[in-house]
Design an enzyme around this catalytic site. Sequence first.
Site, PDB file in Angstrom:
ATOM      1  N   THR A 252       0.748  -1.293   0.206  1.00 59.94           N
ATOM      2  CA  THR A 252       0.021   0.067  -0.095  1.00 59.94           C
ATOM      3  C   THR A 252       1.093   1.112  -0.068  1.00 59.94           C
ATOM      4  O   THR A 252       2.070   1.245   0.067  1.00 59.94           O
ATOM      5  CB  THR A 252      -0.930   0.046   1.215  1.00 59.94           C
ATOM      6  N   GLY A 253       0.296   2.175   0.101  1.00 60.56           N
ATOM      7  CA  GLY A 253       0.799   3.769   0.051  1.00 60.56           C
ATOM      8  C   GLY A 253       1.123   4.158   1.659  1.00 60.56           C
ATOM      9  O   GLY A 253       1.459   5.120   1.648  1.00 60.56           O
ATOM     10  N   ASP A 254       1.110   3.284   2.320  1.00 58.06           N
ATOM     11  CA  ASP A 254       1.368   3.805   3.799  1.00 58.06           C
ATOM     12  C   ASP A 254       1.626   2.511   4.587  1.00 58.06           C
ATOM     13  O   ASP A 254       1.861   1.434   4.322  1.00 58.06           O
ATOM     14  CB  ASP A 254       0.076   4.575   4.382  1.00 58.06           C
ATOM     15  N   ASP A 255       1.693   2.562   6.109  1.00 58.90           N
ATOM     16  CA  ASP A 255       1.973   1.592   6.771  1.00 58.90           C
ATOM     17  C   ASP A 255       1.025   0.227   6.875  1.00 58.90           C
ATOM     18  O   ASP A 255       0.116   0.407   6.419  1.00 58.90           O
ATOM     19  CB  ASP A 255       1.727   1.953   8.296  1.00 58.90           C
ATOM     20  N   SER A 286       5.844  -1.269   1.624  1.00 60.95           N
ATOM     21  CA  SER A 286       5.455   0.133   1.703  1.00 60.95           C
ATOM     22  C   SER A 286       6.688   0.982   1.373  1.00 60.95           C
ATOM     23  O   SER A 286       7.291   1.367   2.079  1.00 60.95           O
ATOM     24  CB  SER A 286       4.897   0.447   3.170  1.00 60.95           C
TER      25      SER A 286
END
Length: 446
Positions: A252-255, A286
Amino acid sequence: MAATGRMFRLWLLALVGWASMLSAVDAAYFTTCSQTVPLKTRRDVISITDFGGVGDGRTLNTWAFRSAIYRIQHLHRQGGTLLYVPPGVYLTGPFNLTSHMTLYLAKGAVIQATQDASSWPLVAPLPSYGRGRERPGGRYISFIHGNSIHDVVITGENGTIDGQGQVWWNMWKDRSLQYTRPSLLELMHSRDIIISNVVFRDSPFWNIHPVYCSNVVINHVTILAPVDSPNTDGIDPDSSSNVCIEDSYINTGDDLVAIKSGWDEYGIAYNRRSSNITIRRISGSSYPYAGIAFGSETSGGIENILVENINLYNTSTGIFLKTNAGRGGIIRNITVRDIYMENVKNAIRFAGNVGDHPDDKYNPNALPVVDGISIINVWGINVRNPGSLEGMQKSPFQRICLSNINLKGTAATLPWKCDSIEGSALGVHPWPCTQLISTQGSGSCP
Ligand SMILES: *[C@@H]1O[C@H](CO)[C@@H](O)[C@H](O)[C@H]1NC(C)=O
Ligand SMILES: *[C@@H]1O[C@H](CO)[C@@H](O)[C@H](O)[C@H]1NC(C)=O
Ligand SMILES: *[C@@H]1O[C@H](CO)[C@@H](O)[C@H](O)[C@H]1NC(C)=O
């Protein structure tokens, strides 16, 4: 297949250099969280098509989902009801789940969120946050939502829950967002939940958010969002207990997974900790943020956490404990072990100064206490910075144990950075820092 290849490489590494890790990996492979919440079969089965559902990717099915679930809630058949979603793309607005139900996505079934943001109802802020996470005031309800429900299963044959988040990411990027974006799946005040064999894709915001929940199993899920999609955290157990997350792939684009428990004065007042959480056999990347994170919202406290057998690739920070003055809360008894990392910027990072307050009413003297964090058996390849461990001067992070850590860097590898921490280091390469005393099998290491 690629994942299998990587696993095999990990096994080889373990075999060659690392007998102690091998036994730990072995033990972990025989442990699963299926005992936490028993999977129930339902005798009563209905299909979304019985309620007018059309999987053509154009028809809006909000009414079909709402009526099917209304039927489950009000007819409450003995043993609960399974709602079957056949192959097809079912466009819908947000809907609420109810107790004693299974949402079953067949192979090829997609439940797809409408991109018409104006049809999205607002709900109150979470009491432990005091406001929406990204904008003041209320927040958009999650795409699939549950409040005060129990005995709920979301499963199937790896069908997809698709948030079509692009419109929301754009609103975030061009700053036209009025309220906090919706999560893909949020369950509040709920218990006995299983989420398995489902793909989550393109969430507008956080993907899976159990908050004030207990007895939650999440396994065999795939969570995907583009690297530049803002705040698309994979799984965020928040002020929740007895949560088990395993055997999943997250990119994903975060944690990928972030354990949280409320934000500053609101989180301190609400005082609901996250505890008894197991996270194992997760792999993914990530690119901009962390593999496994603790925080930064930690005001209700975080304790009794086991993280093991994690494989991270192309990730900014492998393990990240982040908090701040004003948060309060106790973060203790956390074990992270058997971690493999490849192409990471920072392998291990603790930070007591990440900033970010809900408003200016926070108490700067509410300092978090960080006590008893063990990071054991870490193997890293192509690591730029082995670690940065920065506690707080007025509240040093205590009893930190680093043991059997081997981080192989690129030519530009920087030294460890340590500040306001105490504990032990055993068999850590490159050697961390003088604050961590090397002791023979004792010290802060269990
Ligand atoms: C869904 O749940 C929310 C929050 O509990 C509630 O405000 C809303 O009215 C519910 N929506 C429907 C359609 O029942
Ligand atoms: C769904 O995908 C997961 C993860 O790839 C896999 O472990 C599982 O076997 C699949 N399940 C089904 C029912 O296809
Ligand atoms: C956490 O687990 C311990 C040991 O299994 C148990 O005694 C305790 O009640 C659990 N805590 C919560 C909040 O469920």
